[in-house]
Design a protein around this motif. Structure first.
Motif, PDB file in Angstrom:
ATOM      1  N   THR A 153      36.196  32.454  34.429  1.00  0.00           N
ATOM      2  CA  THR A 153      37.191  31.409  34.594  1.00  0.00           C
ATOM      3  C   THR A 153      37.919  31.594  35.930  1.00  0.00           C
ATOM      4  O   THR A 153      37.851  32.663  36.538  1.00  0.00           O
ATOM      5  CB  THR A 153      38.226  31.436  33.450  1.00  0.00           C
ATOM      6  N   LEU A 154      38.622  30.584  36.342  1.00  0.00           N
ATOM      7  CA  LEU A 154      39.386  30.681  37.583  1.00  0.00           C
ATOM      8  C   LEU A 154      40.475  31.748  37.497  1.00  0.00           C
ATOM      9  O   LEU A 154      40.731  32.470  38.461  1.00  0.00           O
ATOM     10  CB  LEU A 154      40.020  29.329  37.919  1.00  0.00           C
ATOM     11  N   LEU A 155      41.079  31.859  36.338  1.00  0.00           N
ATOM     12  CA  LEU A 155      42.139  32.854  36.172  1.00  0.00           C
ATOM     13  C   LEU A 155      41.585  34.279  36.255  1.00  0.00           C
ATOM     14  O   LEU A 155      42.199  35.161  36.867  1.00  0.00           O
ATOM     15  CB  LEU A 155      42.874  32.620  34.858  1.00  0.00           C
ATOM     16  N   GLU A 156      40.417  34.497  35.671  1.00  0.00           N
ATOM     17  CA  GLU A 156      39.776  35.810  35.772  1.00  0.00           C
ATOM     18  C   GLU A 156      39.477  36.155  37.224  1.00  0.00           C
ATOM     19  O   GLU A 156      39.715  37.288  37.665  1.00  0.00           O
ATOM     20  CB  GLU A 156      38.461  35.834  34.986  1.00  0.00           C
ATOM     21  N   LYS A 157      38.965  35.175  37.967  1.00  0.00           N
ATOM     22  CA  LYS A 157      38.667  35.395  39.383  1.00  0.00           C
ATOM     23  C   LYS A 157      39.940  35.725  40.148  1.00  0.00           C
ATOM     24  O   LYS A 157      39.948  36.605  41.013  1.00  0.00           O
ATOM     25  CB  LYS A 157      37.985  34.166  39.983  1.00  0.00           C
ATOM     26  N   ARG A 158      41.021  35.028  39.836  1.00  0.00           N
ATOM     27  CA  ARG A 158      42.310  35.270  40.490  1.00  0.00           C
ATOM     28  C   ARG A 158      42.773  36.698  40.248  1.00  0.00           C
ATOM     29  O   ARG A 158      43.228  37.392  41.153  1.00  0.00           O
ATOM     30  CB  ARG A 158      43.339  34.262  39.959  1.00  0.00           C
ATOM     31  N   MET A 159      42.657  37.152  39.013  1.00  0.00           N
ATOM     32  CA  MET A 159      43.101  38.504  38.681  1.00  0.00           C
ATOM     33  C   MET A 159      42.206  39.560  39.335  1.00  0.00           C
ATOM     34  O   MET A 159      42.691  40.586  39.805  1.00  0.00           O
ATOM     35  CB  MET A 159      43.161  38.697  37.165  1.00  0.00           C
ATOM     36  N   ASP A 160      40.906  39.305  39.399  1.00  0.00           N
ATOM     37  CA  ASP A 160      40.001  40.231  40.087  1.00  0.00           C
ATOM     38  C   ASP A 160      40.355  40.334  41.564  1.00  0.00           C
ATOM     39  O   ASP A 160      40.399  41.423  42.134  1.00  0.00           O
ATOM     40  CB  ASP A 160      38.541  39.783  39.944  1.00  0.00           C
ATOM     41  N   LEU A 161      40.622  39.193  42.178  1.00  0.00           N
ATOM     42  CA  LEU A 161      40.982  39.185  43.599  1.00  0.00           C
ATOM     43  C   LEU A 161      42.305  39.896  43.852  1.00  0.00           C
ATOM     44  O   LEU A 161      42.452  40.583  44.861  1.00  0.00           O
ATOM     45  CB  LEU A 161      41.045  37.753  44.127  1.00  0.00           C
ATOM     46  N   CYS A 162      43.253  39.741  42.947  1.00  0.00           N
ATOM     47  CA  CYS A 162      44.547  40.404  43.147  1.00  0.00           C
ATOM     48  C   CYS A 162      44.373  41.911  43.153  1.00  0.00           C
ATOM     49  O   CYS A 162      45.048  42.610  43.908  1.00  0.00           O
ATOM     50  CB  CYS A 162      45.576  39.942  42.113  1.00  0.00           C
ATOM     51  N   LEU A 163      43.461  42.427  42.349  1.00  0.00           N
ATOM     52  CA  LEU A 163      43.226  43.873  42.339  1.00  0.00           C
ATOM     53  C   LEU A 163      42.520  44.323  43.613  1.00  0.00           C
ATOM     54  O   LEU A 163      42.812  45.393  44.145  1.00  0.00           O
ATOM     55  CB  LEU A 163      42.414  44.273  41.106  1.00  0.00           C
ATOM     56  N   GLN A 164      41.608  43.502  44.114  1.00  0.00           N
ATOM     57  CA  GLN A 164      40.897  43.840  45.342  1.00  0.00           C
ATOM     58  C   GLN A 164      41.841  43.840  46.546  1.00  0.00           C
ATOM     59  O   GLN A 164      41.756  44.711  47.405  1.00  0.00           O
ATOM     60  CB  GLN A 164      39.757  42.861  45.584  1.00  0.00           C
ATOM     61  N   THR A 165      42.742  42.874  46.594  1.00  0.00           N
ATOM     62  CA  THR A 165      43.639  42.772  47.745  1.00  0.00           C
ATOM     63  C   THR A 165      44.754  43.810  47.707  1.00  0.00           C
ATOM     64  O   THR A 165      45.327  44.123  48.739  1.00  0.00           O
ATOM     65  CB  THR A 165      44.265  41.373  47.860  1.00  0.00           C
TER      66      THR A 165
END
Length: 70
Positions: free
Chosen positions: A1-13
């Protein structure tokens, strides 16, 4: 989902930032969301609350992740 992608990106950044909070970036995002909400005819108060929740969860995950790494 878009929210899952958002949370994954927040951890990467998180690894690229000194601090979890970037007030300037958050203000940019809020301004963008507000403009898009108005353009789409959405309730801006609702979108502001939604964004606040998303940002809070992003920060929580980043803080948790950085604590686990340290």
């Amino acid at each position: 989902t878009l929210l899952e992608k958002r949370m994954d990106l927040c951890l990467q950044t998180r690894s690229c930032k000194e601090d979890t909070t970037d007030e300037n970036r958050e203000e940019q995002i809020r301004t963008l969301w507000h403009a898009q909400a108005k353009e789409l005819g959405l309730d801006t108060a609702f979108t502001e609350q939604l964004l606040t929740l998303i940002l809070a969860e992003s920060k929580r995950l980043q803080d948790l992740h950085s604590t686990q790494i340290a």
